[in-house]
Design an enzyme around this catalytic site. Structure first.
Site, short mmCIF file in Angstrom:
data_model
loop_
_atom_site.label_atom_id
_atom_site.label_comp_id
_atom_site.label_asym_id
_atom_site.label_seq_id
_atom_site.Cartn_x
_atom_site.Cartn_y
_atom_site.Cartn_z
N ASP A 58 0.84 -1.27 -0.21
CA ASP A 58 0.03 0.20 -0.08
C ASP A 58 0.93 1.33 0.13
OD1 ASP A 58 0.72 -0.81 2.67
OD2 ASP A 58 -0.53 0.60 3.43
N GLU A 150 0.05 -1.32 5.51
CA GLU A 150 1.11 -1.07 6.56
C GLU A 150 0.96 0.49 7.14
OE1 GLU A 150 5.17 0.43 7.52
OE2 GLU A 150 3.73 1.13 5.82
#
Length: 380
Positions: A58, A150
């Site tokens: 991400d 994350e």
């Protein structure tokens, strides 16, 4: 697993599944289960032991991150780079001058680039491809993990720990070339809900208890000298992450960071006391929920010196200049450290992360790849 959708965006799962397919093509054993973590295993071809590497798929949402249109300058000439609407100037970014004559990658200026952490994904996949095509290179069992979410602190909320055999897992999620990070912030979030009283403004005297004003009062009580924009190095901070509401209902989210865990607890208590004072002064109902997000990984990394030793020996053989830094943030490695897994963080070469001015040097990514392969050689 929490009730939150995982991954939180469909694009992450699309990339995770693509990485699973690529790892299968390279001959790895692949696992992708309800944890939504793409795990690949390249079994040992002789040496004993196991070592792991991790990156996240991400990107941050501080600026737009969809429909990224990367542009590459094949031979940077030292002048300002001018993508759409922004200027990446070597006067502000002197590290650019290290790469004159080399390749530089940026976005087109309308989005971030996403090197945090697509660059880490690329480095790990390149290392796997190199080993798969050079079967004569001896290596132990290699485990790789690609995590979602994350950036919102949820990368390891669900994780296939039962399948993990490695006691050391290097995160490839760092910044400038040569930086190695073995410690990070302790982090907490504080979510505050406020309930006030609303009525017609014309007859509000003695009746209105404004929840939105009370939320602002809590935010303004935090010391401006201890904010992200006022601190660096090993100084922690209070950060208002979001604030919204009406007279009747308001919400305030505060992020707390400190390298010392005791000081982090004091920051949590300070926010609670501020909320209690505002509750009394503004006659509103205040609810405070504090949550530890991650812990400083320094202690666990220090207890496994072999993890850093492998980096230093690899860098020495590869001619890479290493400097140890503290992360003013966190990585998935901080969550692994809670399980006793050493997780030093390796640079990728990215600069101005989470912004439209993000850039990365091809040579820095190549150095990261060289270091990763050298670490694997050390564990062989």
């Amino acid at each position: 697993m929490s009730g939150r959708k995982r991954p939180t965006t469909d694009g992450q799962e699309k990339l995770l599944l693509a990485l699973c397919d690529e790892m299968k093509e390279l001959g790895l054993d692949v696992y992708y289960g309800e944890e939504k973590v793409a795990m690949g295993v390249l079994e040992s071809n002789g040496p004993e032991g196991s070592v792991a590497f991790m990156a996240h798929v991400d990107t941050a949402d501080a600026v737009p991150g969809n429909n990224v249109k990367a542009r590459k300058i094949d031979s940077y000439d030292g002048s300002p780079i001018v993508p759409d609407g922004v200027v990446i100037d070597p006067e502000d970014d002197p590290d650019l001058l290290r790469y004159i004559g080399s390749g530089i990658i940026t976005s087109d200026g309308t989005t971030l680039l996403g090197s945090d952490d697509k660059a880490g994904v690329a480095v790990i996949m390149a290392a796997l491809a190199h080993l798969a095509s050079h079967e004569d290179i001896k290596h132990p069992r290699i485990e790789v993990f690609f995590t979602p979410d994350e950036e919102i602190g949820a990368g390891v909320d669900a994780f296939p720990f039962s399948r993990m055999k490695s006691g050391i897992c290097y995160t490839v999620d760092g910044g400038a070339e040569g930086e190695i990070e073995t410690e990070c912030f302790n982090a907490a979030s504080v979510d505050i809900s406020l309930e006030g009283t609303a009525c017609h403004l014309g007859s509000g005297r003695g009746k209105i208890c404004n929840a939105a004003v009370a939320a602002a009062a809590i935010a303004l009580s935090l010391p401006s000298s201890q904010s992200p924009e006022s601190t660096d190095g090993h100084f922690g901070y209070y950060a208002v992450d979001s604030i919204e509401g009406t007279m009747e209902h308001a919400r305030l989210s505060i992020l707390l960071r400190d390298f010392d865990y005791g000081m982090l607890q004091r920051r949590i208590e300070a926010v609670r006391k501020a909320a209690e004072a505002v509750e009394m002064l503004h006659s509103v109902k205040v609810d405070v929920v504090a949550r530890i997000q991650y812990r400083n990984m320094k202690e666990v990394n220090s207890s496994h010196p072999e993890a850093l030793d492998a980096i230093m020996r690899s860098a020495g053989r590869k001619g890479i200049q290493i400097r140890e830094e503290a992360i003013r943030g966190g990585t998935d490695g901080a969550r692994l450290a809670e399980r006793g897994i050493a997780s030093p963080n390796i640079f990728t070469g990215g600069h101005n992360l989470h912004s439209r001015k993000e850039w990365i040097a091809v040579k820095a990514m190549e150095a990261s790849l060289s270091l990763v392969l050298g670490i694997i050689e050390e564990f062989s």
